[in-house]
Write a protein that holds these residues in place. Structure first.
Motif, mmCIF file in Angstrom:
data_model
loop_
_atom_site.group_PDB
_atom_site.id
_atom_site.type_symbol
_atom_site.label_atom_id
_atom_site.label_comp_id
_atom_site.label_asym_id
_atom_site.label_seq_id
_atom_site.Cartn_x
_atom_site.Cartn_y
_atom_site.Cartn_z
ATOM 1 N N ARG A 187 0.832 -1.206 0.000
ATOM 2 C CA ARG A 187 0.000 0.000 0.000
ATOM 3 C C ARG A 187 0.866 1.255 0.000
ATOM 4 N NH1 ARG A 187 -4.085 -2.443 4.552
ATOM 5 N NH2 ARG A 187 -5.401 -3.662 3.120
ATOM 6 N N LEU A 188 1.963 1.212 0.758
ATOM 7 C CA LEU A 188 2.897 2.339 0.771
ATOM 8 C C LEU A 188 3.484 2.570 -0.615
ATOM 9 C CD1 LEU A 188 4.778 4.447 2.121
ATOM 10 C CD2 LEU A 188 6.318 2.535 2.669
ATOM 11 N N ILE A 189 3.883 1.504 -1.288
ATOM 12 C CA ILE A 189 4.451 1.636 -2.636
ATOM 13 C C ILE A 189 3.424 2.250 -3.582
ATOM 14 C CG2 ILE A 189 5.431 0.399 -4.611
ATOM 15 C CD1 ILE A 189 6.380 -1.741 -2.544
ATOM 16 N N GLY A 190 2.192 1.751 -3.533
ATOM 17 C CA GLY A 190 1.138 2.281 -4.393
ATOM 18 C C GLY A 190 0.878 3.754 -4.140
ATOM 19 N N ARG A 191 0.796 4.152 -2.867
ATOM 20 C CA ARG A 191 0.569 5.570 -2.533
ATOM 21 C C ARG A 191 1.709 6.435 -3.048
ATOM 22 N NH1 ARG A 191 -0.801 3.405 2.533
ATOM 23 N NH2 ARG A 191 1.164 4.115 3.457
ATOM 24 N N SER A 192 2.926 5.932 -2.889
ATOM 25 C CA SER A 192 4.101 6.704 -3.306
ATOM 26 C C SER A 192 4.095 6.956 -4.805
ATOM 27 C CB SER A 192 5.377 5.961 -2.904
ATOM 28 O OG SER A 192 5.424 5.749 -1.501
ATOM 29 N N LEU A 193 3.727 5.954 -5.579
ATOM 30 C CA LEU A 193 3.700 6.103 -7.036
ATOM 31 C C LEU A 193 2.549 7.005 -7.485
ATOM 32 C CD1 LEU A 193 4.489 2.429 -8.093
ATOM 33 C CD2 LEU A 193 6.069 4.364 -7.959
ATOM 34 N N ARG A 194 1.389 6.848 -6.879
ATOM 35 C CA ARG A 194 0.241 7.670 -7.273
ATOM 36 C C ARG A 194 0.478 9.146 -6.968
ATOM 37 N NH1 ARG A 194 -2.467 3.083 -5.265
ATOM 38 N NH2 ARG A 194 -2.875 4.072 -3.242
ATOM 39 N N ALA A 195 1.366 9.426 -6.007
ATOM 40 C CA ALA A 195 1.649 10.815 -5.655
ATOM 41 C C ALA A 195 2.308 11.583 -6.792
ATOM 42 C CB ALA A 195 2.540 10.868 -4.406
ATOM 43 N N VAL A 196 2.924 10.868 -7.737
ATOM 44 C CA VAL A 196 3.629 11.560 -8.832
ATOM 45 C C VAL A 196 2.979 11.293 -10.194
ATOM 46 C CG1 VAL A 196 5.820 11.639 -7.598
ATOM 47 C CG2 VAL A 196 5.307 9.665 -9.057
ATOM 48 N N VAL A 197 1.772 10.736 -10.190
ATOM 49 C CA VAL A 197 1.073 10.429 -11.443
ATOM 50 C C VAL A 197 -0.240 11.202 -11.503
ATOM 51 C CG1 VAL A 197 -0.038 8.626 -12.818
ATOM 52 C CG2 VAL A 197 2.099 8.130 -11.625
#
Length: 238
Positions: free
Chosen positions: A92-102
């Protein structure tokens, strides 16, 4: 003295290899010292049912460790029939981190699933995963751009992550396993290439940490992520 002999503000050797999985739209093998993570990004021209009709895409992630990523064999979670709480929290952390820059609107009604598989674990598997996931994500979005699946420049910034901690009374950057198990404070920082924070996770073990110590850890994280951002940029320059 750190077990590795590194200076307090010195990261482990970081290596990024792009395009290691030929069949994936984006892929990367990232190493933080002895921690190694294989990351693949897969593009699907479909989205979750709860997003249909909203005109936007989605970026999600899955995380797992191979049985011998650690010193002794760990049972596959698929065999156990469920994911551990740690696995769910990290992906979930990885997903949140990526969505923050997309920009999900510009991604179109498409989904990118990023898989992070830990080949070897020596501390910092989540931070290495996030740092490598950006590489695979960027290549996957470039693949989409070439096929006109996006509606514009969907990737707004880069993202990377690093761990810091209080080890034997001193703030240190990029903890390996021996430091992680002994650290009185363990923190993970996720930041964009432009220097903005996405997430900060900080935990004290036995001894609480002060505001001054938190500031010292944050300064180390900013330095480390600055170095990682340059390495990410270099991976696309070659």
């Amino acid at each position: 003295m750190r077990p590795s002999g590194r200076e307090p503000n010195q990261m482990r050797a970081v290596k990024i290899e792009r395009g290691v999985a030929q069949k994936a739209e984006g892929s990367c093998l990232v190493s933080f010292g002895n921690t190694k993570v294989l990351v693949t990004a897969s593009v699907e021209t479909s989205i979750p049912s709860w997003l249909r009709g909203k005109g936007q895409g989605w970026v999600t992630a899955e995380y797992g460790m191979l049985p011998r990523a650690t010193g002794s064999r760990t049972r596959r979670e698929a065999t156990a029939g469920k994911q551990s709480g740690r696995t769910q929290e990290i992906q979930r952390l990885i997903g949140r981190s990526l969505r923050a820059v997309v920009d999900l609107q510009l991604l179109g009604e498409n989904q990118i699933t990023v898989d992070c598989d830990v080949l070897e674990a020596d501390g910092g598997t989540r931070t290495a995963s996030i740092t490598g996931a950006y590489i695979a994500l960027r290549d996957a979005i470039a693949w989409m751009d070439e096929r006109k699946l996006t509606k514009g420049v969907a990737l707004r910034d880069s993202v990377a992550a690093v761990s810091c901690g209080i080890y034997r009374g001193a703030p240190v950057l990029d903890l390996d396993y021996l430091e992680d198990v002994e650290a009185h404070t363990d923190a993970n920082f996720v930041m964009t290439g432009s220097g903005k924070f996405v997430e900060i996770q900080g935990t004290a073990e036995q001894v609480p940490f002060s505001r001054d110590e938190l500031d010292a850890l944050m300064a180390l994280a900013e330095q480390g992520i600055g170095e990682l951002t340059l390495l990410q940029q270099g991976a696309f320059a070659s």
